[in-house]
Structures are given as structure tokens and as C-alpha cells.
Motif scaffolding. Structure first.
Motif, PDB file in Angstrom:
ATOM      1  N   GLY A 208       0.777  -1.229   0.000  1.00  0.00           N
ATOM      2  CA  GLY A 208       0.000   0.000   0.000  1.00  0.00           C
ATOM      3  C   GLY A 208       0.807   1.276   0.000  1.00  0.00           C
ATOM      4  N   ARG A 209       2.070   1.225  -0.436  1.00  0.00           N
ATOM      5  CA  ARG A 209       2.913   2.422  -0.424  1.00  0.00           C
ATOM      6  C   ARG A 209       3.197   2.859  -1.864  1.00  0.00           C
ATOM      7  NH1 ARG A 209       8.001   1.800   2.723  1.00  0.00           N
ATOM      8  NH2 ARG A 209       7.622   3.830   3.657  1.00  0.00           N
ATOM      9  N   ARG A 210       3.512   4.132  -2.045  1.00  0.00           N
ATOM     10  CA  ARG A 210       3.637   4.751  -3.355  1.00  0.00           C
ATOM     11  C   ARG A 210       4.776   4.134  -4.162  1.00  0.00           C
ATOM     12  NH1 ARG A 210       0.533   8.133  -6.542  1.00  0.00           N
ATOM     13  NH2 ARG A 210      -0.073   9.284  -4.637  1.00  0.00           N
ATOM     14  N   ARG A 211       4.487   3.645  -5.347  1.00  0.00           N
ATOM     15  CA  ARG A 211       5.527   3.166  -6.265  1.00  0.00           C
ATOM     16  C   ARG A 211       4.986   3.160  -7.681  1.00  0.00           C
ATOM     17  NH1 ARG A 211       4.895  -1.225  -2.704  1.00  0.00           N
ATOM     18  NH2 ARG A 211       3.685  -2.982  -3.514  1.00  0.00           N
ATOM     19  N   SER A 212       5.916   3.083  -8.652  1.00  0.00           N
ATOM     20  CA  SER A 212       5.558   3.171 -10.062  1.00  0.00           C
ATOM     21  C   SER A 212       6.698   2.621 -10.903  1.00  0.00           C
ATOM     22  CB  SER A 212       5.280   4.636 -10.433  1.00  0.00           C
ATOM     23  OG  SER A 212       5.141   4.790 -11.826  1.00  0.00           O
TER      24      SER A 212
ATOM     25  N   SER B  20       7.850   4.316 -13.268  1.00  0.00           N
ATOM     26  CA  SER B  20       8.535   5.553 -13.664  1.00  0.00           C
ATOM     27  C   SER B  20       8.990   6.310 -12.426  1.00  0.00           C
ATOM     28  CB  SER B  20       7.576   6.427 -14.480  1.00  0.00           C
ATOM     29  OG  SER B  20       7.924   7.798 -14.419  1.00  0.00           O
ATOM     30  N   TRP B  21      10.250   6.739 -12.412  1.00  0.00           N
ATOM     31  CA  TRP B  21      10.744   7.523 -11.283  1.00  0.00           C
ATOM     32  C   TRP B  21      10.031   8.870 -11.208  1.00  0.00           C
ATOM     33  CZ3 TRP B  21      12.003   7.818  -6.673  1.00  0.00           C
ATOM     34  CH2 TRP B  21      12.814   8.804  -6.110  1.00  0.00           C
ATOM     35  N   ARG B  22       9.779   9.488 -12.373  1.00  0.00           N
ATOM     36  CA  ARG B  22       9.074  10.772 -12.334  1.00  0.00           C
ATOM     37  C   ARG B  22       7.679  10.601 -11.715  1.00  0.00           C
ATOM     38  NH1 ARG B  22       7.102  15.049 -16.993  1.00  0.00           N
ATOM     39  NH2 ARG B  22       8.357  13.754 -18.358  1.00  0.00           N
ATOM     40  N   GLU B  23       6.965   9.582 -12.134  1.00  0.00           N
ATOM     41  CA  GLU B  23       5.620   9.360 -11.604  1.00  0.00           C
ATOM     42  C   GLU B  23       5.653   9.041 -10.106  1.00  0.00           C
ATOM     43  OE1 GLU B  23       2.657   5.794 -12.369  1.00  0.00           O
ATOM     44  OE2 GLU B  23       2.544   7.256 -14.015  1.00  0.00           O
ATOM     45  N   ALA B  24       6.603   8.201  -9.699  1.00  0.00           N
ATOM     46  CA  ALA B  24       6.716   7.874  -8.277  1.00  0.00           C
ATOM     47  C   ALA B  24       7.048   9.118  -7.467  1.00  0.00           C
ATOM     48  CB  ALA B  24       7.782   6.797  -8.072  1.00  0.00           C
TER      49      ALA B  24
ATOM     50  N   GLU C 106      14.907   2.748   7.931  1.00  0.00           N
ATOM     51  CA  GLU C 106      13.456   2.649   7.785  1.00  0.00           C
ATOM     52  C   GLU C 106      12.903   3.499   6.655  1.00  0.00           C
ATOM     53  OE1 GLU C 106      12.770   3.701  11.753  1.00  0.00           O
ATOM     54  OE2 GLU C 106      12.964   5.863  11.450  1.00  0.00           O
ATOM     55  N   ARG C 107      13.638   4.545   6.221  1.00  0.00           N
ATOM     56  CA  ARG C 107      13.148   5.448   5.169  1.00  0.00           C
ATOM     57  C   ARG C 107      13.568   5.000   3.774  1.00  0.00           C
ATOM     58  NH1 ARG C 107       9.918   8.748   8.518  1.00  0.00           N
ATOM     59  NH2 ARG C 107      10.895   8.471  10.539  1.00  0.00           N
ATOM     60  N   CYS C 108      14.134   3.830   3.648  1.00  0.00           N
ATOM     61  CA  CYS C 108      14.683   3.398   2.369  1.00  0.00           C
ATOM     62  C   CYS C 108      13.599   3.308   1.296  1.00  0.00           C
ATOM     63  CB  CYS C 108      15.389   2.054   2.529  1.00  0.00           C
ATOM     64  SG  CYS C 108      14.269   0.663   2.815  1.00  0.00           S
ATOM     65  N   LEU C 109      14.028   3.433   0.055  1.00  0.00           N
ATOM     66  CA  LEU C 109      13.142   3.292  -1.091  1.00  0.00           C
ATOM     67  C   LEU C 109      13.986   3.015  -2.321  1.00  0.00           C
ATOM     68  CD1 LEU C 109      11.971   6.700  -2.521  1.00  0.00           C
ATOM     69  CD2 LEU C 109      13.602   6.601  -0.639  1.00  0.00           C
ATOM     70  N   TYR C 110      13.317   2.779  -3.444  1.00  0.00           N
ATOM     71  CA  TYR C 110      14.001   2.543  -4.706  1.00  0.00           C
ATOM     72  C   TYR C 110      13.864   3.791  -5.567  1.00  0.00           C
ATOM     73  CZ  TYR C 110      14.344  -2.320  -3.344  1.00  0.00           C
ATOM     74  OH  TYR C 110      14.650  -3.479  -2.661  1.00  0.00           O
TER      75      TYR C 110
END
Length: 360
Positions: A178-182, A184-188, A261-265
Motif C-alpha cells: 500500500g505504499r507509493r511506487r511506479s 517511472s521515477w518521475r511518476e513515483a 526505515e526510510r529506504c526506497l528505490y
């Protein structure tokens, strides 16, 4: 996020009464006895707890150092208390952090990150969960101060970041349900900014400029994000309080990276912002972190600044400072005694917006 950079630096001492009086609303309060019970439940009934003390300085989760009889100390990290107001992306962070450190341990052995000993999810013991991890040696750079001795450890951090960024993902954005991802990096990225602005409205967070103005500046610069084609695993929160060092001859050496904990792609350049929290690393070409980062092997060839990467790193600084403004209501920073901190955060965000617009 980085509230601790404005209040007290991460320390290894117990939390004082004054710190408790202004602790973040996201920090759960437990007694030493309850901490001991959680540790015994996690490690088994044969585990004997010798003592426990809450570590001061953090701004989101409560963290305890736990001494054990006949074994090395461990760190217990707790989810926010039930009902605590959180930013949208802050839900489920302990599970994300557990997987972040576990993946690094599996795929990049030897990097100085904690080993996750237990990720507790039993609501009868602690609703929201907890993490039990190994205690890394060293002292946060935020306590050691800047000087000639810290240049080698910052250069080592740059090399370590280059290794961490070899880990990739299938999508851009936040891991977890349920967390924001896409794709496309621009869209995310635009979605992440929209989510933060929605949080600001929901929480009544003070912003120094209207949300529409922030959204317009980010949208105008966002085409440059399409140059990022590979989702790299980034830490996002490597300010000096989350980087540990130990003496090594006449200088310091890197001994730990914590609080994943704040990691992301996303874009690897995300990780060049927090290490120079109140400055602009792109304006410091001789910064030791950049030397280490540029000296490492990169799949795309030698790394260097260009106009596109300069704009991207300014966008990520805007993002960081937006987080720091939006989180104010959840961190117990809305009182008159914190007015100076709020004004400082507002000033940083205004300056970041101007830099993205091309008027630093």
C-alpha cells in the motif's frame, strides 16, 4: 525523519527528563521491565537481561540499548504507539527496515549494517511490531564534530554508498504494501510529493509557501527525472546521526549505518542530500564523500556532475525539507518553544524551492 538534527544529536546515554517532556508523539513509552519481556520473548526464555536504557536523540521510533548476561548488547526498536499521527509513508516502517538490513546482509556481506535478530509482529506483545538488532560499535558523526579526522570516514561512506546502490528493484518508490511506487521515477516522485502535501493539509502542518506553488515548481522540473531508468535501493536518511565511526589511527573509520526505515528505490543521487543536511554538496566539489563516491566503480561509467544531476539533487533536497516541515505536528514541535526550529525549516524549504527554480 530528521527532527533529531534540530533537537539533540543521537547519544548513547539514557533519555533525560527534559528530553521525555518534548519527545515525539511517534515514540512509544515502555518501562525497562516491558523492554526486558520483549527481548526475552524474542530471543527465548534462556535469555537473561542485565539492564536496559532508552537511547536519546531520535525523532521517530523509540530505541533501547539492552544489556544481556553472557552475550553482546542488543538494540530494541519500537513501532509508534497505537493511534499516533503519522505521515502516509511512515506506516509499516519496521518491516521495511528489517528487510533493508536483511537484504544488505545477504547480498553485500561485510557492509556495516545491523543484523536483524528478530522482527516481532505479535500484537499481544507490541501492537505495530518491534525490531531486535545487533548493536554496532562506534559513535555517530553528529557527536564527533567535523574536522580533518572525519574526512577518511566520509570518503569511505561515499564508497559504501556506491556499493549499496548496486542493489536494485523492480519498481521505483517505497517497498511494502500500500505504499507509493511506479514503473517511472518521475511518476513515483510526483506521487510522493503529492502524498506529503496531502499529509500537510490533513495534519495542519505549516508550509512557508502554498502547496500549489510547491507542486508547480516540482512539476516544472520533473522531466529531468525521466533520465533515471534503474531503481536503486537508497537509504534517504544518512545525516550524521545515522553514520557511526570508530577511531582508526589518526582518523576515523566507518563502523555502521543505522535507521534504514526510510529506504526506497529511486535515483542514487537521493543519498547525496542528507549527508550535508544544511548545505549543498554539489557546491563542495572537494567533499570527501564525493571523492569516495566518484572513485568507486559505477555500471554506467565514471560518475560526475552534469546539469541534469545538479537539478535532480536540488529536487531531492526540496523533498527532504518538505518532509521536515510536514512532520512538525507529529513530532511535538508545534509549541512556542520550537518556533526557531519551525522558522529554520521554513527557510530551508524556501531556499530549496528557489534553487530548483534556478535562483539559489
Amino acid at each position: 525523519m530528521t527532527s533529531e538534527a534540530f533537537t539533540s544529536a543521537f547519544t548513547s546515554g539514557t533519555t533525560s527528563a527534559s528530553t521525555r517532556a518534548t519527545r515525539s508523539r511517534t515514540q512509544r513509552e515502555l518501562s525497562p521491565g516491558e523492554v526486558a519481556d520483549l527481548v526475552r520473548f524474542s530471543l527465548g526464555s534462556s535469555c537473561r537481561v542485565a539492564g536496559a536504557a532508552e537511547l536519546g536523540g531520535g525523532g521517530f521510533a523509540a530505541v533501547w540499548r539492552v544489556e544481556l548476561h553472557g552475550a553482546a548488547p542488543v538494540v530494541l526498536k519500537l513501532s509508534p504507539p497505537p493511534g499516533a499521527e503519522l505521515l502516509g509513508y511512515e506506516r509499516g516502517l519496521l518491516a521495511v527496515e528489517a528487510e533493508y538490513f536483511a537484504r544488505i546482509g545477504r547480498e553485500l556481506p561485510g557492509l556495516p549494517v545491523p543484523e536483524v535478530l528478530h522482527h516481532g509482529t505479535d500484537p499481544s506483545w507490541c501492537e505495530g511490531g518491534w525490531l531486535l538488532m545487533t548493536l554496532l560499535p562506534g559513535t555517530p558523526l553528529s557527536q564527533l564534530g567535523a574536522g580533518p579526522a572525519d574526512a577518511p570516514v566520509r570518503e569511505e561512506l561515499g564508497r559504501t554508498l556506491a556499493r549499496l546502490h548496486t542493489l536494485g528493484g523492480d519498481e521505483f518508490g517505497y517497498p511494502g504494501e500500500g505504499r507509493r511506487r511506479s514503473s517511472s521515477w518521475r511518476e513515483a516522485f510526483l506521487g510522493i510529493i503529492d502524498d506529503l502535501l496531502a499529509d500537510a493539509e490533513r495534519l495542519g502542518a505549516p508550509l512557508p509557501v502554498p502547496a500549489a506553488g510547491i507542486r508547480a515548481v516540482v512539476a516544472a522540473a520533473s522531466p529531468v527525472l525521466d533520465l533515471v531508468r534503474r531503481p536503486a535501493l537508497v537509504h534517504f536518511d544518512l545525516w550524521d546521526g545515522n553514520v557511526l565511526a570508530v577511531p582508526g589511527g589518526d582518523s576515523l573509520r566507518l563502523s555502521g549505518l543505522v535507521d534504514g526505515e526510510r529506504c526506497l528505490y529511486g535515483d542514487p543521487l537521493v543519498d547525496l542530500v542528507s549527508p550535508v543536511l544544511f548545505g549543498a554538496i554539489e557546491e563542495q566539489p572537494d567533499h570527501p564523500l564525493l571523492r569516495g563516491y566518484a572513485a568507486a566503480d559505477h555500471d554506467s561509467g565514471p560518475w560526475r556532475w552534469d546539469e541534469a544531476s545538479l537539478l535532480r539533487v536540488r529536487l531531492y533536497r526540496l523533498w527532504l525539507y518538505l518532509v521536515m516541515n510536514v512532520e512538525i505536528p507529529t513530532r511535538a514541535l508545534a509549541g512556542p518553544e520550537h518556533r526557531g526550529q519551525r522558522e529554520h525549516r521554513a527557510q530551508l524549504l524556501r531556499a530549496a524551492l528557489a534553487a530548483v527554480r534556478g535562483r539559489p
